[in-house]
Design an enzyme around this catalytic site. Structure first.
Site, PDB file in Angstrom:
ATOM      1  N   SER A   1       0.861  -1.184   0.000  1.00 26.22           N
ATOM      2  CA  SER A   1       0.000   0.000   0.000  1.00 26.22           C
ATOM      3  C   SER A   1       0.894   1.229   0.000  1.00 26.22           C
ATOM      4  O   SER A   1       2.055   1.165   0.437  1.00 26.22           O
ATOM      5  CB  SER A   1      -0.898   0.007   1.246  1.00 26.22           C
ATOM      6  OG  SER A   1      -1.503   1.266   1.438  1.00 26.22           O
TER       7      SER A   1
ATOM      8  N   TYR B   1      -1.839  -1.369  10.127  1.00 25.64           N
ATOM      9  CA  TYR B   1      -1.968  -1.621   8.689  1.00 25.64           C
ATOM     10  C   TYR B   1      -0.731  -1.102   7.960  1.00 25.64           C
ATOM     11  O   TYR B   1      -0.153  -1.793   7.109  1.00 25.64           O
ATOM     12  CB  TYR B   1      -3.228  -0.932   8.172  1.00 25.64           C
ATOM     13  CG  TYR B   1      -3.472  -1.061   6.694  1.00 25.64           C
ATOM     14  CD1 TYR B   1      -4.077  -2.204   6.164  1.00 25.64           C
ATOM     15  CD2 TYR B   1      -3.126  -0.037   5.820  1.00 25.64           C
ATOM     16  CE1 TYR B   1      -4.324  -2.321   4.801  1.00 25.64           C
ATOM     17  CE2 TYR B   1      -3.358  -0.148   4.459  1.00 25.64           C
ATOM     18  CZ  TYR B   1      -3.955  -1.288   3.955  1.00 25.64           C
ATOM     19  OH  TYR B   1      -4.191  -1.390   2.602  1.00 25.64           O
TER      20      TYR B   1
ATOM     21  N   LYS C   1       1.985  -3.341   5.746  1.00 16.68           N
ATOM     22  CA  LYS C   1       2.230  -3.072   4.333  1.00 16.68           C
ATOM     23  C   LYS C   1       3.680  -2.676   4.076  1.00 16.68           C
ATOM     24  O   LYS C   1       4.240  -2.990   3.022  1.00 16.68           O
ATOM     25  CB  LYS C   1       1.273  -1.984   3.838  1.00 16.68           C
ATOM     26  CG  LYS C   1      -0.199  -2.418   3.851  1.00 16.68           C
ATOM     27  CD  LYS C   1      -0.417  -3.713   3.064  1.00 16.68           C
ATOM     28  CE  LYS C   1      -1.863  -4.121   2.981  1.00 16.68           C
ATOM     29  NZ  LYS C   1      -2.071  -5.363   2.196  1.00 16.68           N
TER      30      LYS C   1
END
Length: 265
Positions: free
Chosen positions: A147, A160, A164
């Site tokens: 991401s 998160y 990533k």
């Protein structure tokens, strides 16, 4: 360097986890051709069945799985079974989840553990199981979904962002390791792509793309065996700068851009 080619004697086998998600479903549609065997994995069987019908209408041969990705025994048994039939030519480890801090609190620990399992540990576990078979054949393509949040951690999604960033680093390292064996590795770094996960994320969502647009960009990059596929350009350029600027400046910019607060704050 172009992507390694599968044997002309058999249809190309493309494995996609998280196929019932927005990007996963769009990728399944993009790869659904009469010369492709799609192996689609997802948690929602009804959505998976509906996706399979649509892909079969395009001529693809489709196999489905709802195997538990976080159960090592079940995951390994599923991947071993696939490899006895046809070692996947392209593996897109797309399954992922997110979690967010509450008001003035960290993310719940059980949600963090589940996130790290799916976003980071499962793709690595899949590579551990599939790479030896790809090495024996001399070809294959691994695709890891990172991401743009992997460039610099966001206060709205710290765990998160960490997952990533981790899978980005792993894919980059693996690419150099596996290149001599004929195996390509691509890291995908999307920005905001319309989906329930995206909608649930706090903060602004500039330059949001449709899943179909994202899937087309990803497919083109995989075909070219690009080391990194990142989009959209304006957001990628901006988040890249967050990674290279002094940390204090980057943190100030993140706050000014509205990514410093969570839902309820």
């Amino acid at each position: 360097m172009t992507a390694p080619s599968p044997s002309a004697a058999a249809p190309r086998c493309v494995l996609i986890t998280g196929a019932t998600g927005a990007i996963g479903g769009a990728l399944a549609h993009a790869y659904a051709t009469s010369t492709t065997h799609l192996v689609l994995h997802g948690r929602n069987r009804q959505s998976l069945d509906e996706l399979a019908i649509a892909c079969r209408e395009k001529g693809a041969h489709v196999s489905l799985s709802t195997a538990s990705l976080t159960d090592e025994t079940e995951l390994n048994a599923w991947l071993d079974m696939l490899c006895t039939e046809h070692v996947p030519d392209i593996v897109i480890a797309n399954a992922g989840i997110n979690t967010h801090p509450g008001e003035n609190t960290l993310e719940p620990w059980d949600e963090v553990q589940a996130l790290l399992d799916i976003n980071l540990k499962v793709p690595i576990a899949m590579a551990q199981r599939l790479v030896p078979a790809m090495q024996a054949r001399g070809s294959g393509q691994l695709v890891f979904i990172s991401s743009l949040a992997g460039w610099h951690g966001l206060p709205t999604t710290p765990s998160y962002s960490a997952s990533k960033a981790g899978i980005k680093a792993y894919g980059e390292g693996l690419r150099g390791l596996l290149e001599p064996h004929g195996i390509g590795v691509t890291v995908v770094m999307p920005g905001y792509v319309t989906s329930p996960m995206c909608n649930a994320m706090p903060g602004p969502k500039p330059w949001e793309w449709s899943p179909e647009r994202a899937a087309n960009a990803i497919q083109r990059g995989i075909t070219a065996n690009r080391a990194r596929i990142s989009f959209p350009f304006p957001l990628n350029f901006g988040t890249w700068w967050l990674a290279v600027l002094p940390a204090g400046i980057s943190q100030w910019l993140v706050k000014r851009l509205g990514f410093n607060h969570t839902e309820g704050a």
